[in-house]
Scaffold this active site. Structure first.
Site, PDB file in Angstrom:
ATOM      1  CG  HIS A   1     -54.052  43.086  -5.004  1.00  0.00           C
ATOM      2  ND1 HIS A   1     -53.329  42.853  -5.711  1.00  0.00           N
ATOM      3  CD2 HIS A   1     -54.995  42.475  -4.509  1.00  0.00           C
ATOM      4  CE1 HIS A   1     -53.841  41.601  -6.082  1.00  0.00           C
ATOM      5  NE2 HIS A   1     -54.790  41.286  -5.376  1.00  0.00           N
TER       6      HIS A   1
ATOM      7  CG  HIS B   1     -61.214  42.082  -6.263  1.00  0.00           C
ATOM      8  ND1 HIS B   1     -61.517  40.813  -6.937  1.00  0.00           N
ATOM      9  CD2 HIS B   1     -60.060  41.978  -5.916  1.00  0.00           C
ATOM     10  CE1 HIS B   1     -60.394  40.156  -6.724  1.00  0.00           C
ATOM     11  NE2 HIS B   1     -59.443  40.721  -6.240  1.00  0.00           N
TER      12      HIS B   1
ATOM     13  CE  LYS C   1     -59.008  38.871 -11.297  1.00  0.00           C
ATOM     14  NZ  LYS C   1     -57.897  38.603 -10.110  1.00  0.00           N
TER      15      LYS C   1
END
Ligand SMILES: *[C@@H]1O[C@H](CO)[C@@H](O)[C@H](O)[C@H]1NC(C)=O
Ligand SMILES: *[C@@H]1O[C@H](CO)[C@@H](O)[C@H](O)[C@H]1NC(C)=O
Length: 295
Positions: A181, A196, A235
């Site tokens: 993730h 990220h 995103k």
């Protein structure tokens, strides 16, 4: 004589084990007693002393136009990343172990993951490489001093279980884990979640899988809020700390997850106020990272 020796030895071992448990129980520091000042000093220390961090000429980027998270328009015709000195950075053992892991996951949250033996080996290699660095050694000492881990073996197990335990995000498929993730990114029916990390962003942009649409903010120290699409899915905003080593991100995110999960992890890093947000997977027993990111 020999069996008597074994019996005494066993008994001593047993007593030793019981007293060991009593010692552990009586004197381990209470979990959670970590102040913002202690976090700031620890994180500033690993930030200032990371031999694997990129320097300013190793990585350059081109912000182009400002945008917002709600604008679907492309405000940036060129790539975000202009140049990365791959021969300098990606040959470092923690970077190469990290990059080997990035292709191990099916980005669709609705697809179950099938971990092959090669992938298990890659996870082990990554944990071995990162725990061998100064950044992670400092992290171990900090967390050990605060009672969050009992030994280096235990620390490895914690890293493995909080980041690599499979869990479900969509229906019944075991399609996620914290590493995937946060560091790889995932797609849902409507968009991108997680994602990220700057290295994954750079590599996916270079492969043509990312369209960078513009920046939302750019703050010291090389902290970017960016809007992009990945495989044409949006995103609206992700934060990237550019040029950090894999072990640095892992160290800060793991520490914040362990000491401040489900709440803001506020600290000052070398003069910059930063916040990490991290969440546990509350429907699965134990601690697994649902997400963790620099806010
Ligand atoms: C950054 O690192 C590269 C590779 O080691 C080196 O050639 C360069 O001189 C360094 N640049 C700065 C600004 O420290
Ligand atoms: C990239 O890093 C290497 C050291 O690994 C250095 O010799 C080289 O000058 C760097 N390249 C650039 C363009 O900075």
């Amino acid at each position: 004589m020999f069996s008597l020796y074994i019996a005494i030895h066993k008994m001593a071992g047993h007593i030793g084990f019981i007293s060991f448990l009593i010692i552990l129980h009586c004197c381990s520091p209470a979990l959670g007693s970590v102040s913002k000042a202690e976090l700031s000093s620890f994180i500033t220390g690993i930030w200032n002393d990371d031999p694997n961090a990129a320097n300013s000429s190793d990585v350059t980027y081109n912000l182009q136009s400002h945008t917002s998270s709600s604008s679907p328009d492309d405000h940036a015709h060129d790539r975000l990343f202009q140049y990365v000195n791959e021969s300098h950075l990606f040959t470092k053992p923690t970077y190469s172990a990290f990059i080997d892991l990035l292709d191990n996951f099916d980005r669709n949250t609705a697809h179950s993951e099938h971990t092959t033996s090669t992938e298990t080996t890659e996870i082990d290699r990554f944990i071995t490489e990162v725990t061998g660095t100064t950044v992670m050694t400092e992290t171990y000492l900090f967390l050990h001093g605060k009672g969050y881990t009992s030994s280096t073996t235990d620390f490895r197990d914690i890293l493995k279980s909080v980041w690599f335990t499979q869990y479900s995000r969509a229906g019944t498929s075991m399609g996620s884990n914290g590493f995937e993730h946060v560091f790889v990114g995932e797609t849902t029916s409507t968009g991108v979640s997680g994602f990220h990390n700057w290295i994954q962003f750079y590599l996916e942009e270079k492969r043509g899988h990312i369209n960078y649409l513009g920046y939302i903010y750019s703050k010291e120290p090389r902290k970017l809020g960016v809007h992009f699409t990945w495989f044409d899915k949006p995103k609206p905003l992700t934060t990237l700390l550019v040029g950090t080593s894999p072990e640095f991100d892992l160290a800060v995110l793991t520490t914040c997850f362990l000491v401040r999960k489900n709440t803001n992890c506020n600290f000052n890093m070398a003069g910059h106020d930063l916040t990490v947000k991290s969440y546990d997977v509350n429907y699965v027993h134990g601690d697994q990272v649902a997400t963790a990111y620099f806010n």
